[in-house]
Design a protein around this motif. Structure first.
Motif, PDB file in Angstrom:
ATOM      1  N   PHE A   1       8.908 -14.726 -13.934  1.00  0.00           N
ATOM      2  CA  PHE A   1       7.552 -14.211 -13.691  1.00  0.00           C
ATOM      3  C   PHE A   1       7.598 -12.710 -13.391  1.00  0.00           C
ATOM      4  N   LYS A   2       6.645 -11.968 -13.976  1.00  0.00           N
ATOM      5  CA  LYS A   2       6.514 -10.540 -13.703  1.00  0.00           C
ATOM      6  C   LYS A   2       5.037 -10.164 -13.697  1.00  0.00           C
ATOM      7  N   ARG A   3       4.638  -9.427 -12.672  1.00  0.00           N
ATOM      8  CA  ARG A   3       3.267  -8.920 -12.613  1.00  0.00           C
ATOM      9  C   ARG A   3       3.151  -7.671 -13.485  1.00  0.00           C
ATOM     10  N   ARG A   4       1.948  -7.458 -13.984  1.00  0.00           N
ATOM     11  CA  ARG A   4       1.701  -6.249 -14.767  1.00  0.00           C
ATOM     12  C   ARG A   4       1.274  -5.132 -13.835  1.00  0.00           C
ATOM     13  N   ILE A   5       1.971  -4.014 -13.926  1.00  0.00           N
ATOM     14  CA  ILE A   5       1.615  -2.842 -13.124  1.00  0.00           C
ATOM     15  C   ILE A   5       0.394  -2.191 -13.761  1.00  0.00           C
ATOM     16  N   PRO A   6      -0.649  -1.867 -12.988  1.00  0.00           N
ATOM     17  CA  PRO A   6      -1.859  -1.256 -13.565  1.00  0.00           C
ATOM     18  C   PRO A   6      -1.538  -0.028 -14.407  1.00  0.00           C
ATOM     19  N   ASP A   7      -2.292   0.136 -15.471  1.00  0.00           N
ATOM     20  CA  ASP A   7      -2.077   1.259 -16.380  1.00  0.00           C
ATOM     21  C   ASP A   7      -2.179   2.587 -15.631  1.00  0.00           C
ATOM     22  N   GLY A   8      -1.264   3.471 -15.947  1.00  0.00           N
ATOM     23  CA  GLY A   8      -1.284   4.804 -15.366  1.00  0.00           C
ATOM     24  C   GLY A   8      -0.527   4.945 -14.067  1.00  0.00           C
ATOM     25  N   LEU A   9      -0.104   3.829 -13.471  1.00  0.00           N
ATOM     26  CA  LEU A   9       0.623   3.883 -12.202  1.00  0.00           C
ATOM     27  C   LEU A   9       2.123   3.879 -12.446  1.00  0.00           C
ATOM     28  N   VAL A  10       2.804   4.785 -11.787  1.00  0.00           N
ATOM     29  CA  VAL A  10       4.269   4.790 -11.755  1.00  0.00           C
ATOM     30  C   VAL A  10       4.675   4.524 -10.310  1.00  0.00           C
ATOM     31  N   PRO A  11       5.230   3.346 -10.010  1.00  0.00           N
ATOM     32  CA  PRO A  11       5.524   2.984  -8.620  1.00  0.00           C
ATOM     33  C   PRO A  11       6.435   4.001  -7.934  1.00  0.00           C
ATOM     34  N   HIS A  12       6.024   4.397  -6.733  1.00  0.00           N
ATOM     35  CA  HIS A  12       6.814   5.307  -5.904  1.00  0.00           C
ATOM     36  C   HIS A  12       6.956   4.704  -4.508  1.00  0.00           C
ATOM     37  N   LEU A  13       8.013   5.089  -3.840  1.00  0.00           N
ATOM     38  CA  LEU A  13       8.291   4.633  -2.481  1.00  0.00           C
ATOM     39  C   LEU A  13       8.459   5.829  -1.556  1.00  0.00           C
TER      40      LEU A  13
ATOM     41  N   ALA B   1      -9.890  11.416  -3.013  1.00  0.00           N
ATOM     42  CA  ALA B   1      -9.772  10.891  -4.367  1.00  0.00           C
ATOM     43  C   ALA B   1      -9.197   9.479  -4.366  1.00  0.00           C
ATOM     44  N   ILE B   2      -8.232   9.216  -3.493  1.00  0.00           N
ATOM     45  CA  ILE B   2      -7.650   7.865  -3.402  1.00  0.00           C
ATOM     46  C   ILE B   2      -8.680   6.869  -2.907  1.00  0.00           C
ATOM     47  N   LEU B   3      -9.421   7.237  -1.862  1.00  0.00           N
ATOM     48  CA  LEU B   3     -10.365   6.303  -1.246  1.00  0.00           C
ATOM     49  C   LEU B   3     -11.627   6.104  -2.086  1.00  0.00           C
ATOM     50  N   GLU B   4     -11.958   7.080  -2.906  1.00  0.00           N
ATOM     51  CA  GLU B   4     -13.195   7.001  -3.693  1.00  0.00           C
ATOM     52  C   GLU B   4     -12.938   6.717  -5.162  1.00  0.00           C
ATOM     53  N   ASP B   5     -11.718   6.371  -5.511  1.00  0.00           N
ATOM     54  CA  ASP B   5     -11.377   6.093  -6.897  1.00  0.00           C
ATOM     55  C   ASP B   5     -12.196   4.915  -7.425  1.00  0.00           C
ATOM     56  N   PRO B   6     -12.795   5.034  -8.622  1.00  0.00           N
ATOM     57  CA  PRO B   6     -13.566   3.922  -9.186  1.00  0.00           C
ATOM     58  C   PRO B   6     -12.726   2.656  -9.382  1.00  0.00           C
ATOM     59  N   ASP B   7     -11.425   2.836  -9.568  1.00  0.00           N
ATOM     60  CA  ASP B   7     -10.532   1.685  -9.767  1.00  0.00           C
ATOM     61  C   ASP B   7      -9.847   1.250  -8.467  1.00  0.00           C
ATOM     62  N   ARG B   8     -10.399   1.690  -7.346  1.00  0.00           N
ATOM     63  CA  ARG B   8      -9.740   1.359  -6.076  1.00  0.00           C
ATOM     64  C   ARG B   8      -9.616  -0.144  -5.869  1.00  0.00           C
ATOM     65  N   SER B   9     -10.635  -0.904  -6.218  1.00  0.00           N
ATOM     66  CA  SER B   9     -10.571  -2.359  -6.014  1.00  0.00           C
ATOM     67  C   SER B   9      -9.432  -2.962  -6.829  1.00  0.00           C
ATOM     68  N   LEU B  10      -9.207  -2.430  -8.040  1.00  0.00           N
ATOM     69  CA  LEU B  10      -8.107  -2.914  -8.865  1.00  0.00           C
ATOM     70  C   LEU B  10      -6.779  -2.591  -8.211  1.00  0.00           C
ATOM     71  N   TYR B  11      -6.629  -1.352  -7.745  1.00  0.00           N
ATOM     72  CA  TYR B  11      -5.383  -0.950  -7.096  1.00  0.00           C
ATOM     73  C   TYR B  11      -5.150  -1.735  -5.800  1.00  0.00           C
ATOM     74  N   ASP B  12      -6.226  -1.938  -5.040  1.00  0.00           N
ATOM     75  CA  ASP B  12      -6.080  -2.675  -3.784  1.00  0.00           C
ATOM     76  C   ASP B  12      -5.623  -4.105  -4.039  1.00  0.00           C
ATOM     77  N   ARG B  13      -6.218  -4.773  -5.043  1.00  0.00           N
ATOM     78  CA  ARG B  13      -5.811  -6.143  -5.358  1.00  0.00           C
ATOM     79  C   ARG B  13      -4.341  -6.196  -5.756  1.00  0.00           C
ATOM     80  N   TYR B  14      -3.921  -5.206  -6.531  1.00  0.00           N
ATOM     81  CA  TYR B  14      -2.521  -5.176  -6.966  1.00  0.00           C
ATOM     82  C   TYR B  14      -1.581  -4.984  -5.784  1.00  0.00           C
TER      83      TYR B  14
END
Length: 565
Positions: free
Chosen positions: A168-180, A194-207
């Motif tokens: 099993f592998k989750r799909r990383i949202p388009d445009g995101l490059v995971p950083h630590l 910009a992070i808090l008001e991003d239109p795709d914030r709900s998508l990123y939060d769920r991920y």
């Protein structure tokens, strides 16, 4: 322009109140998040203690747990409140309740004003980071982690194993490059908004809700989408041990913290009164715009980690008992073992003491008792001569003898009659110098007035023990400095090997030998060996010892044996 602080608190609320008051009194607004698990009484007491400060407010409370989304949600809520209530804030600094400012707010404000568009957040890709502990790097972004690593470890591990097994592998949202990176950041108003008001914030939060330890990846990843200038480092001084746990700073770290030139440090012991008193004192108004440089103290922390994981060479502790052959040095200092010398020479210990700068013991592993130098019954560190206590753990006895006498070389006698349990240990110890004269154990037997059958059996037993020891000393695993002579070749010229041994023990204070130690009377020893052969036992370790009619004695002037007809 000013900087605003978000404080994540769950313990030591009195210390958190001191820090919040210090920042607010210096003109920096503070938003405090208090863990929902903190009692209502303690939360009310904290609020009451800071009620006189207008720029201190409290955000919505979340029940936070390590490695879960709740920490990100609490940071988001506090950040939204900070941006909405304080329009003049240009940088937002995330800190914990155990953080302590090391420099005045004015210096931090001036430092950030010179870098108005720079975000300070540790942010590296999983392929480049080397500090993760736990064995999960990129998989933290491609697997699901619905269970708590701390409270539901069994379910956590089994669910990870199941996902790996089925591929099993989750799909990383388009445009995101995971950083630590570190949880503790300082972001510009523009990037944070910009992070808090991003239109795709709900998508990123769920991920990120199913990412492992999202507080170390959510802002670290999304910052890369919006920041114009990223300094991949934290302005907060944090140090971690070899297990990935943060170091705790105490009062005696005061000068160390000052030397780092960092603006904030974490974690501070709540009872470190001296640290809080020193760093929360009113500023003298001077501004030394030194660049934060935690690397100044990295060397000391590296030494600390090395000391904790390896310990000191030759020191065995209950809290760090080493695995076999993984010790940081089997013993703490060089030492010498003389196998067979005391059987061949009379009062060899006394003679050796005159020529080497060392403590010369008798047979430390003799069957009856440990023969300490000078006939003492107690040695350094409270070691007794009891054979029962010594033989309970012979290795610990030897390592304690060496450790307790650091700075003074130890020498001791040995033969097959002694306890043999340390043979492998000493042979694989680079600190050991082992000099062996084989077959000398037969000399005391040759002078015994007992039934020869009994003597022959004892000779066979001792020879087997010596052969076993020789097999160890001649193995490929030996790290000790080993020299072996048979009794036959040693008595032909004892001065040369003795001089070599002494030169190695005391290279700086070596003395030229003027006389050999007095050799025991060898009268009849050749005939004794022949008698053993006649009785069916084959002497194997004596060398080509001659059978003669006279006595073999030592000329102490020349150090060579000669025959008396």
């Amino acid at each position: 322009m000013t900087v605003g602080f978000i404080m994540m608190c769950h313990t030591a609320l009195d210390r958190a109140a001191q820090v919040a008051r210090y920042w607010a009194s210096s003109g920096a607004p503070v938003v405090i998040h208090v863990d929902a698990r903190v009692s209502a009484h303690d939360f009310a007491a904290l609020g009451h203690s800071l009620s006189d400060l207008e720029d201190v407010s409290f955000s919505r409370r979340y029940k936070c747990e390590w490695g879960t989304w709740s920490l990100v949600a609490a940071s988001q809520s506090a950040a939204e409140q900070m941006l909405a209530r304080h329009r003049d804030v240009r940088h937002v600094y995330l800190a914990s309740g155990s953080c302590l400012p090391l420099r005045p707010v004015s210096e931090l404000t001036e430092y950030l004003a010179a870098r108005p568009h720079t975000d300070f957040i540790e942010s590296v890709t999983t392929t480049e980071v080397g500090w993760t502990v736990g064995g999960i790097d990129i998989e933290r972004f491609t697997l699901r982690f619905p269970f708590s690593w701390k409270k539901q470890r069994r379910y956590f591990d089994r669910y990870v194993e199941l996902q790996r097994r089925i591929g099993f592998k989750r799909r990383i949202p388009d445009g995101l490059v995971p950083h630590l990176g570190s949880q503790w950041w300082c972001l510009t108003r523009q990037t944070l908004s910009a992070i808090l008001e991003d239109p795709d914030r709900s998508l990123y939060d769920r991920y990120f809700k199913r990412v492992w330890i999202p507080d170390e990846s959510y802002f670290q990843t999304l910052t890369r989408l919006y920041a114009t200038s990223v300094e991949s480092r934290s302005l907060t001084l944090t140090k971690f041990d070899f297990q990935g746990k943060p170091h705790i700073f105490y009062d005696d770290h005061l000068q160390l913290l000052r030397r780092s030139d960092c603006f904030v440090a974490r974690k501070i012991w709540p009872k470190a009164d001296k640290l809080y008193r020193t760093f929360l004192a009113p500023s003298n108004g001077s501004s030394a715009m030194a660049e934060p440089n935690p690397a100044k103290i990295d060397r000391l922390f590296s030494k600390s980690i090395e000391r904790r994981t390896k310990g000191r060479p030759g020191l065995y502790m209950q809290s760090r008992f080493p695995k076999k052959d993984h010790e940081n040095g089997k013993t703490s200092a060089p030492y010498s073992i003389f196998h067979g010398f005391s059987d061949l020479f009379e009062n060899f210990e006394g003679w050796l003491s005159k020529y080497v700068a060392a403590r010369v013991h008798g047979h430390l592993f003799a069957p009856g008792a440990a023969e300490f130098a000078g006939g003492e019954t107690m040695f350094n560190g409270g070691l007794t001569d009891s054979a029962v206590l010594r033989d309970y753990d012979p290795r610990a006895f030897l390592t304690n003898v060496i450790w307790n006498s650091r700075g003074e070389r130890q020498c001791f006698m040995f033969n097959p009659r002694d306890n043999q349990d340390n043979n492998w240990f000493t042979a694989t110890d680079p600190n050991a110098q082992i000099s062996v004269i084989t077959g000398t154990w037969a000399l005391p037997l040759s002078r015994k007035n007992e039934n020869f059958t009994t003597i022959r059996r004892e000779a066979a037993r001792l020879q087997k023990l010596e052969l076993d020891h020789l097999a160890i000393l001649q193995s490929m695993y030996v790290k000790a400095r080993v020299r072996i002579w048979s009794i036959a070749e040693f008595v032909e010229n004892p001065m040369e090997p003795l001089q070599t041994i002494i030169d190695e023990i005391s290279p700086r204070n070596a003395r030229r030998l003027t006389e050999a130690p007095q050799m025991v009377d060898l009268t009849g020893f050749g005939q004794f060996l022949q008698n053993l052969k006649n009785q069916g036992m084959q002497p194997l370790v004596m060398g080509d010892f001659p059978l003669d009619d006279g006595a073999r004695r030592t000329d102490t002037r020349r150090g060579r044996p000669y025959l008396v007809k």
